[in-house]
Design a protein around this motif. Sequence first.
Motif, short mmCIF file in Angstrom:
data_model
loop_
_atom_site.label_atom_id
_atom_site.label_comp_id
_atom_site.label_asym_id
_atom_site.label_seq_id
_atom_site.Cartn_x
_atom_site.Cartn_y
_atom_site.Cartn_z
N ILE A 32 0.84 -1.20 0.00
CA ILE A 32 0.00 0.00 0.00
C ILE A 32 0.87 1.25 0.00
O ILE A 32 0.58 2.23 -0.72
CB ILE A 32 -0.96 0.00 1.21
CG1 ILE A 32 -2.01 -1.11 1.06
CG2 ILE A 32 -1.63 1.36 1.38
CD1 ILE A 32 -2.95 -0.93 -0.12
N ASP A 44 0.92 4.20 -2.81
CA ASP A 44 0.82 5.62 -2.47
C ASP A 44 1.96 6.40 -3.12
O ASP A 44 1.75 7.48 -3.68
CB ASP A 44 0.85 5.82 -0.95
CG ASP A 44 -0.42 5.33 -0.28
OD1 ASP A 44 -1.44 5.14 -0.98
OD2 ASP A 44 -0.40 5.14 0.95
N PRO A 84 -4.16 4.77 -7.05
CA PRO A 84 -5.23 4.72 -6.05
C PRO A 84 -5.89 3.35 -5.90
O PRO A 84 -6.35 2.99 -4.81
CB PRO A 84 -6.24 5.75 -6.55
CG PRO A 84 -6.01 5.81 -8.03
CD PRO A 84 -4.54 5.57 -8.23
N LYS A 85 -5.90 2.59 -7.01
CA LYS A 85 -6.63 1.33 -7.00
C LYS A 85 -6.03 0.42 -8.06
O LYS A 85 -5.57 0.89 -9.10
CB LYS A 85 -8.12 1.57 -7.30
CG LYS A 85 -9.07 0.54 -6.77
CD LYS A 85 -10.51 1.04 -6.86
CE LYS A 85 -11.46 0.05 -6.19
NZ LYS A 85 -12.86 0.56 -6.19
N TYR A 107 -8.09 -3.28 2.99
CA TYR A 107 -7.97 -2.12 2.11
C TYR A 107 -8.88 -2.28 0.89
O TYR A 107 -8.44 -2.14 -0.25
CB TYR A 107 -6.53 -1.95 1.63
CG TYR A 107 -5.51 -1.84 2.73
CD1 TYR A 107 -5.20 -0.60 3.32
CD2 TYR A 107 -4.82 -2.96 3.19
CE1 TYR A 107 -4.25 -0.50 4.33
CE2 TYR A 107 -3.87 -2.87 4.20
CZ TYR A 107 -3.60 -1.64 4.77
OH TYR A 107 -2.67 -1.54 5.76
N ARG A 164 -8.80 -0.03 -2.18
CA ARG A 164 -7.63 -0.03 -3.07
C ARG A 164 -7.64 -1.20 -4.04
O ARG A 164 -6.76 -1.30 -4.90
CB ARG A 164 -6.33 -0.09 -2.24
CG ARG A 164 -6.21 0.94 -1.14
CD ARG A 164 -6.27 2.36 -1.66
NE ARG A 164 -5.14 2.71 -2.51
CZ ARG A 164 -4.01 3.27 -2.04
NH1 ARG A 164 -3.86 3.49 -0.75
NH2 ARG A 164 -3.04 3.60 -2.87
#
Length: 271
Positions: A79, A83, A88-89, A109, A112
């Motif tokens: 994650i 970032d 974002p996904k 999460y 994501r």
Amino acid sequence: MDDTVKQDYKMNYSFYPGQSEEVVVFIHGIPTNHHLWDPIIPYLEGKYSVLTVDLIGYGYSERAPYPDLTLPKQAEYIINLLDELRIPKAHFVGHDLGGGIVQILSVFYPQRVKSMVVADGVCFANWPLPKVVSIRYPTAEEFQPSPLFIERMLREGLYYPQVLKPKVLTDLLLPFSGPNGPRDLQQASLALNHHQTEDIVPYLPNITCPTTLLWGQHDRYLPPYWGLLLHQHVPNSKFKILPNSGHYSMLDNPSLFAKELLIHLESATNY
């Protein structure tokens, strides 16, 4: 999740930009690295953006003590990388330990995760394998953590051991071949505990993202039974057995693996 996790371990990764904004993240298991996915990447290049990672403690990523190599912490590191890359996904594809990490990502999460593919993954209490545990405190020469141990594990897990051509073998063995390799491999083993996936079982029915479970028909490490059980716990998931494939189905039968992955991605992208 544990807020005390070190945030600045350096994760080795490769990013292949594609025509689509859809990003596919590939996560390997033990004892491999990002090269596990080399046979699959050409099938996606140009259409999807692809991110392959070396988990912390593996490949060419930074080494760490075993408390920082658990699957939940590996999920946090990934994650953090997303970032950093401003992704974002993404779609996540996880093999072996990576399959467990993908489940953790989908539970903790979900915002994501566009979709997930678990390929011959750890789940429930089906891991760590006795073979992997044996290198923690080796009682015989055959259990010594070494490149030879890794090679044996790969060959025994394949349906077609002959796919381990010299370059493939070198790519998968080299990161643990240095003087610190045995210790690093031991640390990776010591980090593994089945509670890391067993504890999320009550949350598996809450997963809503498109999910495909791919299992090698002849996986002697994590038999297809576990894929079926995971299928029964994850709503609307698809479970497919890959013939003429062992634990490392992406090496045994890359064209079939890629075909099923592309079917999944096309469906998930339009979800």
